[in-house]
Design an enzyme around this catalytic site. Structure first.
Site, mmCIF file in Angstrom:
data_model
loop_
_atom_site.group_PDB
_atom_site.id
_atom_site.type_symbol
_atom_site.label_atom_id
_atom_site.label_comp_id
_atom_site.label_asym_id
_atom_site.label_seq_id
_atom_site.Cartn_x
_atom_site.Cartn_y
_atom_site.Cartn_z
ATOM 1 N N HIS A 55 0.879 -1.169 0.000
ATOM 2 C CA HIS A 55 0.000 0.000 0.000
ATOM 3 C C HIS A 55 0.917 1.219 0.000
ATOM 4 C CE1 HIS A 55 -2.283 -3.027 2.312
ATOM 5 N NE2 HIS A 55 -3.349 -2.479 1.793
ATOM 6 N N ASP A 58 2.404 1.761 3.336
ATOM 7 C CA ASP A 58 3.392 0.783 3.828
ATOM 8 C C ASP A 58 4.805 1.261 3.518
ATOM 9 O OD1 ASP A 58 1.190 -0.843 4.286
ATOM 10 O OD2 ASP A 58 1.547 -2.109 2.524
ATOM 11 N N MET A 89 2.241 -5.810 -7.937
ATOM 12 C CA MET A 89 0.947 -5.244 -7.563
ATOM 13 C C MET A 89 1.128 -4.135 -6.531
ATOM 14 S SD MET A 89 -1.258 -5.508 -4.712
ATOM 15 C CE MET A 89 -1.818 -7.000 -3.910
ATOM 16 N N GLU A 182 -11.119 -6.643 -4.616
ATOM 17 C CA GLU A 182 -10.976 -7.719 -3.629
ATOM 18 C C GLU A 182 -12.173 -7.729 -2.695
ATOM 19 O OE1 GLU A 182 -7.246 -7.768 -1.511
ATOM 20 O OE2 GLU A 182 -8.126 -8.944 0.105
ATOM 21 N N LYS A 184 -14.796 -8.825 0.314
ATOM 22 C CA LYS A 184 -14.719 -9.342 1.683
ATOM 23 C C LYS A 184 -16.087 -9.104 2.322
ATOM 24 C CE LYS A 184 -11.912 -9.074 5.878
ATOM 25 N NZ LYS A 184 -10.832 -8.387 6.596
ATOM 26 N N GLU A 218 -9.741 -13.549 -2.331
ATOM 27 C CA GLU A 218 -8.921 -13.988 -1.201
ATOM 28 C C GLU A 218 -9.569 -15.197 -0.534
ATOM 29 O OE1 GLU A 218 -7.044 -11.224 1.505
ATOM 30 O OE2 GLU A 218 -7.665 -12.438 3.215
ATOM 31 N N HIS A 221 -11.408 -14.530 2.724
ATOM 32 C CA HIS A 221 -12.621 -13.714 2.657
ATOM 33 C C HIS A 221 -13.833 -14.533 2.217
ATOM 34 C CE1 HIS A 221 -9.980 -9.847 2.206
ATOM 35 N NE2 HIS A 221 -9.757 -10.515 3.329
ATOM 36 N N ASP A 246 -5.180 -13.662 -3.619
ATOM 37 C CA ASP A 246 -4.653 -13.547 -2.252
ATOM 38 C C ASP A 246 -4.813 -14.899 -1.564
ATOM 39 O OD1 ASP A 246 -3.895 -10.930 -2.507
ATOM 40 O OD2 ASP A 246 -5.289 -10.136 -0.998
ATOM 41 N N ASP A 256 -11.320 -12.227 10.911
ATOM 42 C CA ASP A 256 -10.337 -12.327 9.828
ATOM 43 C C ASP A 256 -9.003 -12.813 10.387
ATOM 44 O OD1 ASP A 256 -8.852 -11.916 7.562
ATOM 45 O OD2 ASP A 256 -8.897 -9.731 7.686
ATOM 46 N N ASP A 258 -6.271 -14.521 8.414
ATOM 47 C CA ASP A 258 -5.097 -14.432 7.528
ATOM 48 C C ASP A 258 -4.003 -15.431 7.932
ATOM 49 O OD1 ASP A 258 -6.260 -12.436 5.948
ATOM 50 O OD2 ASP A 258 -5.399 -10.815 7.115
ATOM 51 N N ASP A 287 -1.397 -13.237 1.189
ATOM 52 C CA ASP A 287 -1.888 -12.140 2.022
ATOM 53 C C ASP A 287 -2.229 -12.732 3.386
ATOM 54 O OD1 ASP A 287 -2.730 -9.821 3.054
ATOM 55 O OD2 ASP A 287 -4.646 -9.757 2.016
HETATM 56 C C1 GLT Z 1 -5.489 -5.767 4.447
HETATM 57 C C2 GLT Z 1 -6.578 -6.748 4.057
HETATM 58 C C3 GLT Z 1 -6.243 -7.514 2.856
HETATM 59 C C4 GLT Z 1 -6.059 -6.699 1.611
HETATM 60 C C5 GLT Z 1 -4.929 -5.767 1.679
HETATM 61 C C6 GLT Z 1 -4.942 -4.893 0.449
HETATM 62 S S1 GLT Z 1 -4.809 -4.922 3.133
HETATM 63 O O1 GLT Z 1 -4.456 -6.430 5.099
HETATM 64 O O2 GLT Z 1 -6.825 -7.620 5.154
HETATM 65 O O3 GLT Z 1 -7.148 -8.546 2.605
HETATM 66 O O4 GLT Z 1 -5.732 -7.576 0.559
HETATM 67 O O5 GLT Z 1 -5.525 -3.660 0.668
HETATM 68 MN MN MN Z 2 -6.266 -9.600 0.841
HETATM 69 MN MN MN Z 3 -7.752 -10.896 4.693
#
Ligand code: GLT
Ligand code: MN
Ligand code: MN
Length: 386
Positions: A55, A58, A89, A182, A184, A218, A221, A246, A256, A258, A287
Site C-alpha cells: 500500500h 506501507d 501489484m 478484492e 470481503k 482472497e 474472505h 490472495d 479475519d 489471515d 496475504d
Molecule cells: C489488508 C486486508 C487484505 C487486503 C490488503 C490490500 S490490506 O491487510 O486484510 O485482505 O488484501 O488492501
Molecule cells: Mn487480501
Molecule cells: Mn484478509
C-alpha cells in the site's frame, strides 16, 4: 536439491504489510517491532520469493513531504534491484486514516470521496513508478453497520463513478495497469459493499471499462462468508476475471485470521493450487501474517511455510493428474450420452425430439457416481500414502 525450496520462477509474492505485520489485534498491542521495508525485501529474496507488493502507506507514510518520499522510493528501488525482487501489484490504504471511518469511495461526504480519488491517483503513480501492473482495490471501509443513512444505492453509484474515473486516469497516463477488486463480507465494517466474488463480478459488468477491471479473490474472505474458495476461483476464471489472487487460510465464521497458506484446510488449499496451476499464470500472492505469538524468526518460518506448502501441493496436483486409478475414477464419473451429443444444438426439430425422448430414469436414479472412493483416493494422495 530440495524440490520444495521456493525460487523466483515460482512467482511467490508477499505484501509489505504481511511480513511486516506487528501482531496487533483489537485487544492487544503489537508483539513485534516495526520492520524496515528494505529489510523485508532482503529476507524475502533470501527465501526465494519473486516479488513484494505494498500500500502507499506501507512504503511512504501518509503525509511524508515530497523530498523525503523520493528518498524513500529511491532507497526501496535500490533494494529491489540489489535483491532481484519485482513489484507486480500495488494498492492504496483507504482504511487506516480516521477520515475514512464511514467509507472512502462510498463515504456520504463528497469531500472524503474526492480525497480518496486524490490519494489513490498518487498511490497509482507510486505503483507505476515501481513497475506494478495490477492495482488492487480492497474496500476495507466501504460498508456500513447501520443503513439509516439511506445510501445503499448511492454508495454503489459512487463506487462505480470512482472506478470509472480511475480507469480514465490510468488510460490517460498510459500506465497499462489493470484493476483487481478484492471482495470481503465484513470486517472492519459490519457489512461490506461488494461482499463476495459473485457480487463483484456482477458489478464489474456495469462499469465503463469492464475489460480493465477484474478480481483479486482472497481465500480467507470467501471462507468468512461461508463460501467455497475453489468455487469462487472457478467463477472468476470462467468470467476471465482472475487478475490476481490472495492466498492464506481461515477458519469459517471467525474473525479475519489471515493464517499461513494451508494452515487450516489442506483440501481447500489443494483444489486452489490445482485451479491456479491449470488456469492462472500471475503471481501467487500470500496475504497472510505470522501468528501474534511469533517473534521475527516465526515470521520467516511463516513466509517460507506458505511457499513450501504451495509447492508441495503443486506436486500433489501433478500426481493427481498422473494417477491412473484417480483418473479412471474421474473418467467413469463423467458419462457420455450415446443417444445425444453435448452441447446440444438448438433447433425446433431437436427440441421436439428431446421432448419426446424416453429416458431410463430408473437407472439414472440408481447410478452411484463413485465420489466417496474418488475423494478418499484424493485424501490418501494428500496424506502421502499413494
Ligand atoms: C489488508 C486486508 C487484505 C487486503 C490488503 C490490500 S490490506 O491487510 O486484510 O485482505 O488484501 O488492501
Ligand atoms: Mn487480501
Ligand atoms: Mn484478509
Amino acid at each position: 536439491m530440495d524440490p520444495y525450496a521456493p525460487t523466483p520462477a515460482d512467482r511467490f509474492t508477499f505484501g509489505l504489510w504481511t511480513v511486516g505485520n506487528p501482531g496487533r489485534d483489537p485487544f492487544g498491542e503489537p508483539t513485534r517491532a516495526p520492520v524496515d521495508p528494505t529489510y523485508s525485501v532482503a529476507r524475502l529474496a533470501e527465501l526465494g520469493a519473486y516479488g513484494v507488493n505494498f500500500h502507499d502507506h506501507d512504503l511512504v507514510p501518509d503525509g511524508t513531504p515530497t523530498a523525503e518520499r523520493d528518498r524513500i522510493v529511491a532507497r526501496f528501488k535500490r533494494a529491489l534491484e540489489e535483491h532481484g525482487l519485482v513489484v507486480p501489484m500495488a494498492t492504496t490504504n483507504l482504511f487506516r486514516d480516521p477520515l475514512f471511518k464511514d467509507g472512502a469511495f462510498t463515504s456520504a461526504d463528497a469531500r472524503v470521496r474526492n480525497y480518496a480519488l486524490h490519494k489513490t491517483m498518487r498511490a497509482i503513480d507510486l505503483g507505476a513508478e515501481l513497475g506494478a501492473r495490477t492495482y488492487v482495490f480492497w474496500g476495507g471501509r466501504e460498508g456500513a453497520e447501520v443503513d439509516a443513512g439511506g445510501k445503499l444505492l448511492d454508495a454503489l453509484q459512487w463506487y462505480r463513478d470512482s472506478l470509472d474515473y480511475l480507469c480514465e486516469y490510468v488510460r490517460e497516463q498510459g500506465y497499462g495497469m489493470r484493476f483487481a477488486l478484492e471482495p470481503k463480507p465484513n470486517e472492519p465494517r459490519g457489512h461490506a459493499f461488494l461482499p463476495t466474488v459473485g457480487s463483484a463480478l456482477g458489478f464489474i459488468a456495469t462499469l465503463s471499462y469492464p475489460d480493465m477491471v477484474g478480481l483479486n479473490p482472497e481465500l480467507a474472505h470467501e471462507t468468512m462468508a461461508g463460501l467455497s474458495f475453489p468455487h469462487a476461483l472457478a467463477a472468476a476464471i470462467d468470467a476471465g476475471k482472475l487478475f490476481h489472487v490472495d492466498l492464506n487460510d481461515q477458519i469459517m465464521a471467525r474473525f479475519d485470521q489471515d493464517l499461513r497458506f494451508g494452515a487450516e484446510n489442506l483440501k481447500t488449499a489443494f483444489f486452489t493450487v490445482m485451479l491456479l496451476e491449470e488456469h492462472y499464470d500471475g503471481p501467487r500472492h500470500f496475504d497472510a501474517h505470522a501468528l501474534r505469538t511469533e517473534d521475527e524468526e516465526g515470521v520467516w518460518a511463516f513466509a517460507l511455510g506458505c511457499m513450501r506448502t504451495y509447492k508441495i501441493l503443486a506436486e500433489k496436483a501433478e500426481r493427481f493428474r498422473g494417477d491412473p486409478e484417480i483418473q479412471a475414477a474421474i473418467a467413469s464419473y463423467r458419462v457420455d450420452d450415446p443417444e445425444g451429443t453435448w452441447p446440444p444444438r438448438f433447433d425446433a426439430a431437436h427440441a421436439a425430439s428431446l421432448k419426446g425422448r424416453e429416458f431410463d430414469l430408473t437407472s439414472l436414479r440408481a447410478r452411484g457416481p463413485g465420489l466417496e472412493r474418488l475423494d478418499q483416493l484424493t485424501v490418501e494422495l494428500l496424506l502421502g500414502v499413494r
